[in-house]
Design an enzyme around this catalytic site. Structure first.
Site, mmCIF file in Angstrom:
data_model
loop_
_atom_site.group_PDB
_atom_site.id
_atom_site.type_symbol
_atom_site.label_atom_id
_atom_site.label_comp_id
_atom_site.label_asym_id
_atom_site.label_seq_id
_atom_site.Cartn_x
_atom_site.Cartn_y
_atom_site.Cartn_z
ATOM 1 N N HIS A 32 0.821 -1.216 0.000
ATOM 2 C CA HIS A 32 0.000 0.000 0.000
ATOM 3 C C HIS A 32 0.851 1.262 0.000
ATOM 4 O O HIS A 32 0.402 2.322 -0.419
ATOM 5 C CB HIS A 32 -1.010 0.001 1.158
ATOM 6 C CG HIS A 32 -0.460 0.250 2.521
ATOM 7 N ND1 HIS A 32 -0.264 -0.745 3.453
ATOM 8 C CD2 HIS A 32 -0.081 1.388 3.131
ATOM 9 C CE1 HIS A 32 0.202 -0.228 4.572
ATOM 10 N NE2 HIS A 32 0.326 1.066 4.392
ATOM 11 N N SER A 72 4.000 2.252 8.446
ATOM 12 C CA SER A 72 3.744 1.286 7.385
ATOM 13 C C SER A 72 5.022 1.005 6.609
ATOM 14 O O SER A 72 5.700 1.920 6.154
ATOM 15 C CB SER A 72 2.682 1.820 6.420
ATOM 16 O OG SER A 72 1.424 1.839 7.017
ATOM 17 N N ASP A 99 1.227 -7.777 2.178
ATOM 18 C CA ASP A 99 1.355 -6.333 1.982
ATOM 19 C C ASP A 99 2.827 -5.929 1.840
ATOM 20 O O ASP A 99 3.444 -5.402 2.760
ATOM 21 C CB ASP A 99 0.705 -5.609 3.162
ATOM 22 C CG ASP A 99 0.410 -4.152 2.860
ATOM 23 O OD1 ASP A 99 0.896 -3.654 1.832
ATOM 24 O OD2 ASP A 99 -0.309 -3.507 3.654
#
Length: 712
Positions: free
Chosen positions: A84, A647, A220
């Site tokens: 992402h 992240s 991810d």
């Protein structure tokens, strides 16, 4: 935990430590954390994590494109981060013919790697404390404006002194709301290329349904490479650039781990508000966040009906939609968590304790009015917070809420310029128009803007006067008005703007219907009344004193600064949540490929899976990446203190070896940006063994595997 994209920034501060709470400065590890970390399982010294004079772990950690974290994993500049986090770049490089979002991408060699238009990584070089130097220049008799002017002048000097004639980027940051200051030295590399990404059905498996939830089964991750000139220096993109030879890269462990094992995360957490007063929490729960949630949902619904019908539109808007959806769910989770855990009540207890201390004779002159001033500010700004979040929700979703205003003012300057000046700036205009309009889909933009205006005019209260006038004239329905506006506006297409540039007129911009709407919205967004400025001035002074007083009241406690996109370390353990019947794992601290397959829904946008992945599961062809107990691990839980910006952060074992990539938090701890819950707080990460399994067995990209330093 997706990348945060905000239109404004808030000052961020901190609170004292509980359990493994804390986002720690690397320069303070020796003094504050080393002994505790080693007791819990760290095998390294603080010097091996952060050193100015020698290569260390910090040299492998980069800020990725300003909003995420990534890590160097090879001696040839290979970078891992979340899928992402790379989503914008992957979407930009995708077309209906080469749909890398849907199908994935794997470069077989350096020449196949793809360069997005704008992508950079930032290396952290060093930091230092300049608190005394700055605060010696200010005093309590200054207004906040005067104070900030003095501070800004000194910051400019510090940044110039340390940038080595432009070689480095230097940033001085405020901590504890202006009670401490540190400077940070960075080096940016802007030639960053896509090397590999799994398809959406792996990298985004579970979609919005699973976002912020556990158990998770998401691959991810994405892979990029940093390039430099032949001397290893930052350089603009060039075919002559070569892969960067980093000072340090992370070894990767496929040995596995177990409940209670030490682990740590280094990264760039974006923002926490652990000092937020009770009245500020109430403002968010009852005014700001509900408006944010509602405006986001309206924008998402308007976008989705067009994205579902056209793959090109889906590709072009996937990244924007994903960002909005992420924080739509996040803010609703925040409302629920802050309400359920009665966070405001907990904060009020701390404030009452502070108030008793502040009103003692020795403290009252400096601190006695702090809490009343803070509470007055929030009471006076609750309705404004509601309005502003409806408006900001529109600005996030509707491109044409802001674009005509910003572009229109530039066009007016162009119209008023002489011929020579026009010739000078025309190429920049043409390039900007191409970038701006290249992937816009006007029917979608019409629906998003009109639906957001419907909501704004109905719910936001003290709205922009011109928008109020239009709402009254059109009975609160903007669809027909916006369709006509787009048909008439010079901003309605790239072709109309090109025609305007050939014969420019400032008057035509001022009379343009989309410009007038956008100008009204942006003027309201920037509106600052004198009484508002005074309120803000008083609040900032009181807020700073509250934190200073709290630190003074508890001098022996161990503190860490709130997140503000500077490099931090947080540590803890691999730690399960209570057993969950939805997870097939024996201990609820990991998930498996078996659980992934159990969620599979053919042709479902969120839960479809590639045929090859299912075949690998059925044949148990996991290679050397299976756990010693035979299953293929996918995601896992640990209890570090992270937030947005983390992240892509590396999760490291006690030896400093990479065991996973952090990508999310659990919704039960959604109040974590305001208050840390040692029982509920969890970090959700993709297991590095799953990452390598996808690269090797699924994608067959052994060229990537061969670059890595793998510890078995």
């Amino acid at each position: 935990m997706k990348r945060i994209v905000l239109l404004f920034a808030l000052c961020v501060v901190s609170l004292t430590t509980l359990a493994d709470e804390g986002m720690w400065f690397l320069m303070h590890l020796k003094r504050l954390n080393e002994a505790d970390m080693q007791k819990k399982g760290l095998q390294l010294t603080a010097e091996e994590i952060y050193s100015i004079n020698h290569s260390s772990l910090k040299d492998a950690i980069v800020q990725f494109n300003g909003g995420c974290t990534a890590e160097i994993v090879s001696g040839q500049g290979l970078v891992m981060t979340n899928h992402h986090c790379g989503y914008d770049a992957i979407a930009e490089l995708s077309t209906p013919e080469n749909d890398y979002l849907t199908n994935g991408f794997w470069a077989k060699n350096h020449t196949e790697e793809l360069k997005p238009k704008s992508l950079s990584v930032r290396f952290f070089i060093r930091m230092d404390d300049v608190t005394k130097r700055i605060l010696d220049l200010v005093n309590d008799n200054m207004s906040e404006k005067e104070r900030q002017q003095v501070i800004n002048r000194e910051i400019a000097k510090i940044e110039k002194e340390n940038n080595e004639d432009g070689k480095y980027i230097v940033s001085v940051k405020s901590f504890y709301n202006g009670n401490e200051y540190y400077y940070f030295v960075y080096q940016d590399y802007e030639d960053v290329r896509l090397v590999g990404t799994p398809p959406n059905s792996i990298g985004k498996f579970g979609g919005d349904t699973d976002n912020w939830e556990w158990p998770r089964h998401t691959g991810d991750f994405s892979i990029f490479r940093v390039y430099a000139d032949k001397e290893g220096n930052p350089a603009p993109y060039s075919v002559d650039n070569v892969p960067l030879k980093p000072k340090y890269h992370l070894p990767i462990s496929i040995k596995g781990f177990k409940e209670g094992d030490f682990s740590m995360i280094l990264g760039y957490p974006g923002r926490t508000n652990r000092w937020m007063p009770a009245a500020g929490i109430d403002q968010n729960v009852y005014y700001a966040y509900p408006a944010w949630v509602e405006a986001s949902k309206v924008g998402m619904d308007a976008m989705k009906k067009h994205m579902d019908g056209d793959q090109a539109v889906h590709i072009n808007y996937a990244s924007q939609y994903s960002r909005i959806a992420n924080y739509w769910k996040n803010r609703q989770g925040m409302i629920d968590a802050l309400s359920q855990h009665k966070t405001a009540a907990t904060k009020r207890k701390l404030e009452n304790k502070f108030a008793k201390w502040a009103n003692k004779k020795a403290n009252s002159e400096k601190y006695g009015d702090v809490i009343p001033t803070i509470n007055t500010y929030y009471a006076a700004t609750n309705e404004k917070a509601r309005h502003d979040n409806y408006l900001i929700g529109m600005l996030r979703s509707a491109t044409f809420a802001a674009l005509p205003y910003s572009l229109g003012n530039a066009l007016k300057q162009y119209a008023d310029a002489n011929e020579a000046k026009r010739k000078e700036i025309l190429p920049r205009f043409e390039a900007a128009l191409q970038d701006t309009y290249e992937k816009l889909y006007i029917p979608l933009e019409i629906d998003v803007l009109s639906d957001e205006l419907d909501l704004y005019s109905a719910k936001a209260g003290n709205i922009a006067p011109y928008i109020q006038q239009l709402a009254q004239q059109n009975k609160g329905k903007f669809e027909d008005l916006i369709k006509i506006a787009f048909a008439k506006s010079i901003f309605g297409s790239k072709e109309k703007l090109e025609s305007f540039i050939a014969n420019p007129s400032a008057k035509a911009v001022d009379e343009d219907p989309l410009f007038q709407i956008s100008e009204a919205l942006m003027n309201k967004y920037r509106e600052q009344r004198p009484e508002q400025e005074q309120l803000e001035d008083s609040f900032q002074a009181a807020y700073r004193k509250y934190i200073a007083g709290f630190l003074e009241m508890n001098p022996k406690a161990k503190y860490y600064p709130d997140a503000n996109s500077t490099l931090r370390l947080t540590y803890g353990t691999i730690r399960a949540l209570p057993k969950d019947s939805r997870n097939d794992a024996k201990i609820n601290n990991y998930t498996t490929l078996k659980g992934t397959i159990a969620k599979y829904k053919p042709n479902d946008q969120e839960f479809d899976l590639p045929k090859k992945l299912i075949e690998l599961y059925e044949t148990k062809d996991y290679g050397r990446y299976a756990d010693k107990n035979g299953y293929m691990p996918v995601n896992f839980l640990s209890d570090q203190d992270i937030t947005g910006g983390n992240s892509g952060s590396p999760v490291l074992n006690g030896n400093g070896e990479l065991i996973g990539l952090a990508f999310d938090g659990n919704i039960e701890a959604m109040a974590g940006d305001v208050i840390f819950d040692p029982k509920l707080q969890r970090t959700i990460s993709v297991d590095i063994r799953y990452v390598l399994f996808i690269i090797d067995k699924f994608a067959g990209a052994k060229n990537i595997i061969n670059e890595l330093t793998i510890v078995e």
